[in-house]
Design an enzyme around this catalytic site. Structure first.
Site, PDB file in Angstrom:
ATOM      1  CG  HIS A 194      -0.114  -0.073   2.490  1.00 14.08           C
ATOM      2  ND1 HIS A 194       0.587   1.001   2.976  1.00 14.08           N
ATOM      3  CD2 HIS A 194       0.155  -1.104   3.313  1.00 14.08           C
ATOM      4  CE1 HIS A 194       1.237   0.643   4.053  1.00 14.08           C
ATOM      5  NE2 HIS A 194       1.013  -0.640   4.277  1.00 14.08           N
ATOM      6  CG  ASP A 196       5.819  -3.758   5.824  1.00 14.71           C
ATOM      7  OD1 ASP A 196       5.022  -4.603   6.248  1.00 14.71           O
ATOM      8  OD2 ASP A 196       6.369  -2.915   6.560  1.00 14.71           O
TER       9      ASP A 196
HETATM   10  C1  LIG Z   1       6.130 -14.265   8.675  1.00 14.58           C
HETATM   11  C2  LIG Z   1       5.438 -13.290   9.548  1.00 14.58           C
HETATM   12  N1  LIG Z   1       4.335 -13.674  10.214  1.00 14.58           N
HETATM   13  C3  LIG Z   1       3.672 -12.794  10.984  1.00 14.58           C
HETATM   14  C4  LIG Z   1       4.122 -11.523  11.121  1.00 14.58           C
HETATM   15  C5  LIG Z   1       3.358 -10.579  12.017  1.00 14.58           C
HETATM   16  N2  LIG Z   1       3.096  -9.306  11.346  1.00 14.58           N
HETATM   17  C6  LIG Z   1       3.633  -8.183  11.808  1.00 14.58           C
HETATM   18  S1  LIG Z   1       3.213  -6.878  10.839  1.00 14.58           S
HETATM   19  C7  LIG Z   1       2.241  -7.838   9.813  1.00 14.58           C
HETATM   20  C8  LIG Z   1       1.483  -7.279   8.664  1.00 14.58           C
HETATM   21  C9  LIG Z   1       2.134  -6.099   8.114  1.00 14.58           C
HETATM   22  O1  LIG Z   1       1.751  -4.958   8.790  1.00 14.58           O
HETATM   23  P1  LIG Z   1       2.580  -3.593   8.817  1.00 14.58           P
HETATM   24  O2  LIG Z   1       3.910  -3.771   9.465  1.00 14.58           O
HETATM   25  O3  LIG Z   1       1.670  -2.579   9.390  1.00 14.58           O
HETATM   26  O4  LIG Z   1       2.911  -3.369   7.290  1.00 14.58           O
HETATM   27  P2  LIG Z   1       2.326  -2.337   6.247  1.00 14.58           P
HETATM   28  O5  LIG Z   1       0.826  -2.508   6.271  1.00 14.58           O
HETATM   29  O6  LIG Z   1       2.766  -0.977   6.621  1.00 14.58           O
HETATM   30  O7  LIG Z   1       2.909  -2.745   4.920  1.00 14.58           O
HETATM   31  C10 LIG Z   1       2.293  -9.142  10.247  1.00 14.58           C
HETATM   32  C11 LIG Z   1       1.570 -10.229   9.562  1.00 14.58           C
HETATM   33  C12 LIG Z   1       5.287 -11.148  10.423  1.00 14.58           C
HETATM   34  N3  LIG Z   1       5.817  -9.915  10.480  1.00 14.58           N
HETATM   35  N4  LIG Z   1       5.935 -12.058   9.637  1.00 14.58           N
END
Ligand SMILES: Cc1ncc(C[n+]2csc(CCOP(=O)(O)OP(=O)(O)O)c2C)c(N)n1
Length: 465
Positions: free
Chosen positions: A73, A336
Site C-alpha cells: 500500500h 511490507d
Molecule cells: C512471517 C510473519 N508472520 C507474521 C508476522 C506478524 N506481522 C507483523 S506486521 C504484519 C502485517 C504487516 O503490517 P505492517 O507492518 O503494518 O505493514 P504495512 O501494512 O505498513 O505494509 C504481520 C503479519 C510477520 N511480520 N511475519
C-alpha cells in the site's frame, strides 16, 4: 520539479483566496528526499537506490507477454500501536512549559501535531486527511501515479482485456491503494477488485501469508538484533534534554522521533523533526531496521523462505500458464512483510552473508530493507518473448534486479526454462503449511484466488489493520 509544482499551487491558491497553513515552511517540501532511505520504510516511496542501469522496458525486438505486480500500500499514517506511543511523546513535548532550544525550536512556532485525528491511524494518507493541503507524498497520489506509469509501460497487455481482476488484501489501506490505482487506470477498464481475506482462517489462500503463520515468532533472534548498541538513542535523548532542561525524553522517545519524522513527511510533505538527527544517527537507525527485518522477515530466519514460497509458487504457476490464461496482467496489493518474505524466497537480496550486530557494515551490506519495501513498494515480474524465446526478470521499485545466477538473456533476464529450474531449486524442501503450522488455524492449504476468482466471490470485509 517539486518547487515549480509548489510555486504554481501557491499562485493558484493565492488567486483563489485559499489560505495555506504554515506558508513559511512550504519551501521545505522536496528537500528531504535524501533521507527517505534511512527511515525504515516509513517515509514516502523512493526508487531502488542501487539501480544497475538496466532499462525496465522490454529489450530491443522483445514483447511483454505477462506482467505480475506485488505492491505494498502507499504512504500511510502510523499504526494504532506506534501511533499511541507517538501521541504520548507528543504529550510530553506539548506539556513542556518553557521555550524549546536547539533542533526542537520549531515546536515554538505554532506547531500542530501531524496526526490530526486518531481515526487516521492505520490509514493511507490522502489529499483530504493530509496535515498540509500541498503534501505531494500522499498514498493516494502515489497509487494514481503508479497506475499511470504502469499503463504507459504495459497497456499493450490490456489491449483485448478491458475486463480484468485486481487483487488486494482486506486491510483498509491496502484496499484503498488498489482502489486509487484502479481509478487512475481510467474508465475504459472495467476492473473487478477481488478482496482476499487476510484473517488467519484464510490459511494458504492469502496474499498476506504472515497473518496465516501462527508458528512465526518475531522474537526468535532477539539475542542477535538486541545486541546492536542503542547508545545513539541515549545520545539523542541526552542532547535534547540538555538543550531543554526538564524535558526528560527517554531513549524510547528518541526511537519514536524517527517514526515522527518519517510519517509526518507523508502527511505534511516535510518534517522539522527530521532535523533532530545527525547523519550518523540516521545510518545507525536504518541499519538496526535492516538487522531486525533480516532476522524477523528476511533471510536470517529459517522459516521465512517457507512463508514467501506460498506467493512465489503461485507467481511461477502464473508464468507457466501465460499462454492459456485470459489475463496477462496480475496486480496484487499487500503489506511490507509479505513482500519481504516473497523476495526472501526468490533470494534477490540474499548474498548469503548474515548481518551482524557488532557494527554497521558498509561494503558488506546488500540487504537494505527500506530499499526493498518502502511505502508504495512494487515488485514486478516481467515475462517477454524475443524471436520465439521467452525470458523472465524482476523489477523492484523501478530498478531491474537480475537473478545473480541467471541473467544470460536480453536485458539481463533469465531464459524461461532456466528460470523454472531456478525456482524449483529455490523452493526445494520448502513447505509453507508445515513450517507455519497453518492447519492449526485453517484447513485451507492451497493458494487458489488467482484461478477461482471467476466462480468464487472475494469480497472480504475491510479491516483496520
Ligand atoms: C512471517 C510473519 N508472520 C507474521 C508476522 C506478524 N506481522 C507483523 S506486521 C504484519 C502485517 C504487516 O503490517 P505492517 O507492518 O503494518 O505493514 P504495512 O501494512 O505498513 O505494509 C504481520 C503479519 C510477520 N511480520 N511475519
Amino acid at each position: 520539479m517539486l518547487s515549480t509544482f509548489i510555486a504554481v499551487l501557491l499562485a493558484l491558491s493565492a488567486a483563489q483566496g485559499i489560505s495555506i497553513p504554515q506558508l513559511d515552511k512550504i519551501g521545505k517540501i522536496g528537500t528531504q528526499e535524501k533521507i527517505f532511505r534511512f527511515l525504515a520504510g516509513n517515509a514516502p516511496y523512493f526508487p531502488y537506490p542501487g539501480d544497475y542501469g538496466i532499462p525496465s522496458d522490454a529489450p530491443e525486438a522483445c514483447e511483454f507477454t505477462q506482467v505480475q505486480v506485488i505492491a505494498r500500500h502507499g504512504e500511510r499514517y502510523p499504526s494504532n500501536s506506534s501511533g499511541e506511543k507517538l501521541f504520548n511523546t507528543w504529550y510530553k513535548l506539548s506539556n513542556y512549559t518553557k521555550a524549546f532550544n536547539g533542533s526542537l525550536a520549531f515546536l515554538n512556532d505554532d506547531y500542530s501535531f501531524f496526526i490530526g485525528d486518531v481515526n487516521y491511524l492505520e490509514q493511507e494518507t490522502t489529499l483530504e486527511n493530509s496535515a498540509n493541503p500541498l503534501n505531494p507524498y500522499t498514498g493516494e497520489m502515489d497509487a494514481k501515479i503508479h497506475a499511470r506509469r504502469f499503463l504507459a509501460q504495459y497497456s499493450a497487455l490490456l489491449e483485448n482485456t478491458t475486463n480484468f481482476s485486481v487483487f488486494s488484501t482486506n486491510s483498509e489501506r491496502v484496499h484503498d491503494t488498489a482502489k486509487y490505482f484502479i481509478e487512475a487506470l481510467g474508465p475504459q477498464y472495467k476492473v473487478s477488485l477481488q478482496v482476499v481475506d487476510e484473517e488467519p482462517s484464510s490459511g494458504a489462500n492469502t496474499i498476506s501469508a504472515g497473518y496465516s503463520c501462527p508458528a512465526w515468532n518475531g522474537d526468535a533472534y532477539d539475542n542477535i538484533t538486541e545486541a546492536f548498541s542503542d547508545d545513539y538513542l541515549e545520545e539523542i535523548a541526552t542532547r535534547l534534554n540538555k538543550e531543554n532542561p526538564g524535558l526528560n525524553l527517554t531513549k524510547n522517545d528518541s526511537f519514536l522521533l524517527f517514526d515522527w519524522c518519517a510519517f509526518e513527511i507523508s502527511s505534511r510533505g516535510y518534517s522539522d523533526m527530521c532535523g533532530v538527527f545527525t547523519p550518523d544517527e540516521l545510518i545507525k537507525y536504518s541499519y538496526y531496521d535492516d538487522l531486525s527485518s533480516y532476522y524477523t522477515d528476511g533471510p536470517g530466519y529459517w522459516m521465512i523462505k517457507d512463508v514467501g514460497a506460498n506467493l512465489f509458487n503461485a507467481t511461477v504457476k502464473l508464468l507457466k500458464q501465460s499462454e492459456e490464461l485470459d489475463q496477462r496482467v496480475w496486480l496484487s496489493f499487500t503489506h511490507d512483510t509479505d513482500i519481504l518474505n516473497y523476495l526472501t524466497t526468490i533470494g534477490l537480496f540474499d548474498d548469503g552473508r548474515p548481518l551482524n550486530a557488532s557494527s554497521v557494515p558498509f561494503r558488506d551490506n546488500f540487504f537494505h530493507k527500506s530499499w526493498q519495501i518502502p511505502m508504495g513498494a512494487r515488485v514486478y515480474t516481467q515475462k517477454f518473448t524475443c524471436s520465439n524465446e521467452s525470458f523472465v526478470r524482476y523489477v523492484v521499485n523501478d530498478a531491474v534486479i537480475p537473478i545473480e545466477t541467471c541473467s544470460s538473456g536480453p536485458g539481463f533476464s533469465c531464459p524461461e526454462d532456466e528460470f523454472y529450474k531456478f525456482a524449483d531449486v529455490r523452493m526445494q524442501n520448502l513447505d509453507f503449511v508445515k513450517a507455519c503450522n497453518v492447519t492449526s488455524v485453517s484447513n485451507i492449504t492451497q493458494l487458489t484466488y488467482y484461478w477461482d476468482f471467476g466462480t468464487k466471490k472475494y469480497n472480504a470485509t475491510l479491516l483496520d489493520e
